[in-house]
Design an enzyme around this catalytic site. Structure first.
Site, PDB file in Angstrom:
ATOM      1  N   GLU A 120      44.881   5.805  35.837  1.00  0.00           N
ATOM      2  CA  GLU A 120      44.800   7.241  35.515  1.00  0.00           C
ATOM      3  C   GLU A 120      46.161   7.911  35.618  1.00  0.00           C
ATOM      4  O   GLU A 120      46.370   8.985  35.080  1.00  0.00           O
ATOM      5  CB  GLU A 120      43.883   7.954  36.519  1.00  0.00           C
ATOM      6  N   ASP A 177      45.395   8.398  60.758  1.00  0.00           N
ATOM      7  CA  ASP A 177      46.097   9.505  60.094  1.00  0.00           C
ATOM      8  C   ASP A 177      47.500   9.536  60.683  1.00  0.00           C
ATOM      9  O   ASP A 177      47.690   9.168  61.848  1.00  0.00           O
ATOM     10  CB  ASP A 177      45.361  10.829  60.370  1.00  0.00           C
ATOM     11  N   ILE A 221      38.864  16.502  53.657  1.00  0.00           N
ATOM     12  CA  ILE A 221      37.763  15.669  53.155  1.00  0.00           C
ATOM     13  C   ILE A 221      37.349  14.647  54.210  1.00  0.00           C
ATOM     14  O   ILE A 221      36.163  14.452  54.478  1.00  0.00           O
ATOM     15  CB  ILE A 221      38.153  14.979  51.822  1.00  0.00           C
ATOM     16  N   ARG A 237      43.184   8.715  45.344  1.00  0.00           N
ATOM     17  CA  ARG A 237      43.998   8.469  44.145  1.00  0.00           C
ATOM     18  C   ARG A 237      44.103   6.967  43.925  1.00  0.00           C
ATOM     19  O   ARG A 237      44.264   6.199  44.884  1.00  0.00           O
ATOM     20  CB  ARG A 237      45.407   9.046  44.316  1.00  0.00           C
ATOM     21  N   THR A 271      38.111   7.623  46.842  1.00  0.00           N
ATOM     22  CA  THR A 271      37.889   8.848  46.063  1.00  0.00           C
ATOM     23  C   THR A 271      39.153   9.711  46.097  1.00  0.00           C
ATOM     24  O   THR A 271      39.119  10.886  45.741  1.00  0.00           O
ATOM     25  CB  THR A 271      36.714   9.688  46.623  1.00  0.00           C
ATOM     26  N   ASP A 281      36.251   6.131  42.608  1.00  0.00           N
ATOM     27  CA  ASP A 281      36.174   7.305  41.726  1.00  0.00           C
ATOM     28  C   ASP A 281      37.498   7.492  40.991  1.00  0.00           C
ATOM     29  O   ASP A 281      37.582   8.282  40.063  1.00  0.00           O
ATOM     30  CB  ASP A 281      35.855   8.555  42.560  1.00  0.00           C
TER      31      ASP A 281
HETATM   32  P1  NAI Z   1      44.277  16.981  53.177  1.00  0.00           P
HETATM   33  O1  NAI Z   1      45.702  17.309  52.918  1.00  0.00           O
HETATM   34  O2  NAI Z   1      43.413  18.015  53.817  1.00  0.00           O
HETATM   35  O3  NAI Z   1      44.206  15.659  54.065  1.00  0.00           O
HETATM   36  C1  NAI Z   1      44.966  14.527  53.860  1.00  0.00           C
HETATM   37  C2  NAI Z   1      45.160  13.833  55.195  1.00  0.00           C
HETATM   38  O4  NAI Z   1      45.853  12.619  54.971  1.00  0.00           O
HETATM   39  C3  NAI Z   1      45.991  14.647  56.203  1.00  0.00           C
HETATM   40  O5  NAI Z   1      45.319  14.737  57.441  1.00  0.00           O
HETATM   41  C4  NAI Z   1      47.293  13.853  56.302  1.00  0.00           C
HETATM   42  O6  NAI Z   1      47.902  13.943  57.581  1.00  0.00           O
HETATM   43  C5  NAI Z   1      46.802  12.454  56.011  1.00  0.00           C
HETATM   44  N1  NAI Z   1      47.854  11.532  55.596  1.00  0.00           N
HETATM   45  C6  NAI Z   1      48.985  11.798  54.895  1.00  0.00           C
HETATM   46  N2  NAI Z   1      49.695  10.674  54.721  1.00  0.00           N
HETATM   47  C7  NAI Z   1      48.996   9.666  55.325  1.00  0.00           C
HETATM   48  C8  NAI Z   1      49.205   8.288  55.479  1.00  0.00           C
HETATM   49  N3  NAI Z   1      50.289   7.696  55.006  1.00  0.00           N
HETATM   50  N4  NAI Z   1      48.283   7.575  56.150  1.00  0.00           N
HETATM   51  C9  NAI Z   1      47.184   8.181  56.661  1.00  0.00           C
HETATM   52  N5  NAI Z   1      46.922   9.488  56.548  1.00  0.00           N
HETATM   53  C10 NAI Z   1      47.826  10.221  55.887  1.00  0.00           C
HETATM   54  O7  NAI Z   1      43.693  16.532  51.783  1.00  0.00           O
HETATM   55  P2  NAI Z   1      42.156  16.497  51.351  1.00  0.00           P
HETATM   56  O8  NAI Z   1      41.766  17.820  50.810  1.00  0.00           O
HETATM   57  O9  NAI Z   1      41.354  15.896  52.430  1.00  0.00           O
HETATM   58  O10 NAI Z   1      42.227  15.486  50.111  1.00  0.00           O
HETATM   59  C11 NAI Z   1      42.595  14.124  50.272  1.00  0.00           C
HETATM   60  C12 NAI Z   1      42.874  13.504  48.917  1.00  0.00           C
HETATM   61  O11 NAI Z   1      41.664  13.450  48.159  1.00  0.00           O
HETATM   62  C13 NAI Z   1      43.813  14.363  48.044  1.00  0.00           C
HETATM   63  O12 NAI Z   1      45.158  14.029  48.304  1.00  0.00           O
HETATM   64  C14 NAI Z   1      43.407  14.024  46.651  1.00  0.00           C
HETATM   65  O13 NAI Z   1      44.224  12.971  46.193  1.00  0.00           O
HETATM   66  C15 NAI Z   1      41.987  13.498  46.786  1.00  0.00           C
HETATM   67  N6  NAI Z   1      40.992  14.315  46.088  1.00  0.00           N
HETATM   68  C16 NAI Z   1      40.162  13.695  45.191  1.00  0.00           C
HETATM   69  C17 NAI Z   1      39.181  14.402  44.519  1.00  0.00           C
HETATM   70  C18 NAI Z   1      38.268  13.724  43.529  1.00  0.00           C
HETATM   71  O14 NAI Z   1      37.573  14.409  42.778  1.00  0.00           O
HETATM   72  N7  NAI Z   1      38.224  12.408  43.485  1.00  0.00           N
HETATM   73  C19 NAI Z   1      39.011  15.842  44.739  1.00  0.00           C
HETATM   74  C20 NAI Z   1      39.928  16.411  45.727  1.00  0.00           C
HETATM   75  C21 NAI Z   1      40.869  15.652  46.363  1.00  0.00           C
END
Ligand code: NAI
Length: 333
Positions: free
Chosen positions: A259, A169, A150, A230, A228, A254
């Site tokens: 929640e 990151d 994202i 958690r 957006t 969001d």
């Molecule tokens: P992703 O796994 O592709 O990316 C997450 C990134 O965060 C990774 O590059 C990881 O290295 C990094 N990361 C992990 N721990 C970290 C930390 N302590 N500090 C900084 N970076 C760190 O996940 P994606 O698909 O990008 O989703 C991200 C989050 O968005 C999900 O975990 C989910 O909670 C949330 N989400 C929310 C939605 C909504 O409708 N509001 C929909 C889909 C996801």
């Protein structure tokens, strides 16, 4: 092949029927609410996240060959039982990264151009520009925390606005610096120098209250905080303090801490999800009283295209089962 779909809405039923040939059964209810004599001879089931697929359910489905879940996660399926019974499991690895990034910008632009306040005023017949002066995104710095699927889309969109980008990151990917014209930075430096901070990392023990009493005050005065990802990533109490003391310019949320632990968004689409409980919890949320805060009901993933991508992957998964073809969404266990 006899295939049963559970928790499907009418539009989904029509969409699937046009694309899959076979003996299809559709149920609006979850699998555990269907009399088993109606489904005892199905070979494939397509399910959602709300019901645990355990040995009790599997033992009743004597002919089952595959489970196709319309979610990314598959920890609601007992994989050990599936292995024992030679049942294949398929999931939807991704469907909405651009969708969430676009919603992130919907929140940013609503705040930067005071769209929510303008809307409230015009619905009351007030067309004055008082208190509606916004700010340009061009030239401003956006700090992206979590440069995963994202975060990357957020950077791509920010490039279009000609914003400067700082990224934090735990795993830096130096290719992104060139590709998205961004600079990796430490978290504190990002907080100090960003006009907008947006969160895109997972919630876990390490990221609980990632934005907290110690670091929220590092943020620029009038900066925007967007979440957006958690709710638990932000210490809500500290956010309320920072907004109350006019330290922050606003927040676009969001997701909210109350929640609780939503594993993934597909849970919100499930008929089993207790939406009323959350609604009553959030009804009087203090953040709703700030006019520089926009709260949306965990809907960043919820676009027509994203929902269709879930179905398209599900249909591809079933097609690969029917034709006995290899498939990227086959869960390895
Ligand atoms: P992703 O796994 O592709 O990316 C997450 C990134 O965060 C990774 O590059 C990881 O290295 C990094 N990361 C992990 N721990 C970290 C930390 N302590 N500090 C900084 N970076 C760190 O996940 P994606 O698909 O990008 O989703 C991200 C989050 O968005 C999900 O975990 C989910 O909670 C949330 N989400 C929310 C939605 C909504 O409708 N509001 C929909 C889909 C996801």
């Amino acid at each position: 092949m006899k295939i049963a779909f559970f928790e499907v809405k009418d539009w989904e039923k029509e969409y699937i029927k046009k694309r899959i040939k076979g003996k299809l059964l559709f149920f609006q209810e979850p699998i555990d609410e269907i009399p088993f004599n109606l489904i005892k001879d199905v070979e494939v089931i397509s399910i959602f996240i709300g019901v645990e697929i355990n040995s009790k359910i599997l033992s009743k489905l004597k002919k089952i060959k595959a489970i196709v879940t319309r979610s990314t996660g598959y920890d609601h399926i007992n994989l050990r039982e599936c292995k024992k019974r030679k049942i294949k499991v398929y999931n939807v690895p991704d469907y909405g990264q651009n969708t969430v990034a676009e919603h992130t910008f919907a929140l940013i632009l609503s705040l930067s151009r005071k769209i929510n306040r303008a809307y409230e005023k015009t619905t009351r017949g007030n067309f004055s520009l008082d208190e509606l002066k916004g700010f340009d995104l061009k030239g401003k710095t956006i700090g992206i925390i979590g440069m995963g699927s994202i975060g990357k889309h957020v950077a791509r969109i920010a490039n279009g606005f000609e914003m400067k980008i700082l990224a934090y990151d735990i795993h830096s990917n130096m290719e992104f610096e060139k590709k998205f014209h961004l600079k990796y930075s430490g978290m504190n430096n990002l907080l100090k120098n960003s006009d907008i901070v947006t969160l895109h990392c997972p919630y876990n023990k390490k990221t609980h209250h990632l934005i907290n009493a110690k670091n929220i005050n590092l943020m620029k005065k009038d900066a925007l905080l967007i979440n957006t990802a958690r709710g638990g990533l932000i210490d809500t109490k500290e956010l309320v303090k920072a907004l109350g003391s006019k330290k922050l310019g606003g927040a676009g949320l969001d997701v909210l801490e109350e929640e609780g632990l939503i594993k993934e968004e597909a849970e919100l689409l499930s008929t089993n999800f207790p939406k009323e409980k959350i609604e009553s919890l959030l009804e009087n949320h203090i953040l709703l009283t700030f006019n520089n805060v926009i709260i949306t009901p965990h809907m960043a993933f919820y676009s027509e295209e994203a929902l269709k991508r879930i179905l398209d992957t599900t249909i591809e998964n079933i097609d690969s089962i029917i034709k006995n073809k290899p498939c990227d969404s086959l869960v390895k266990f």
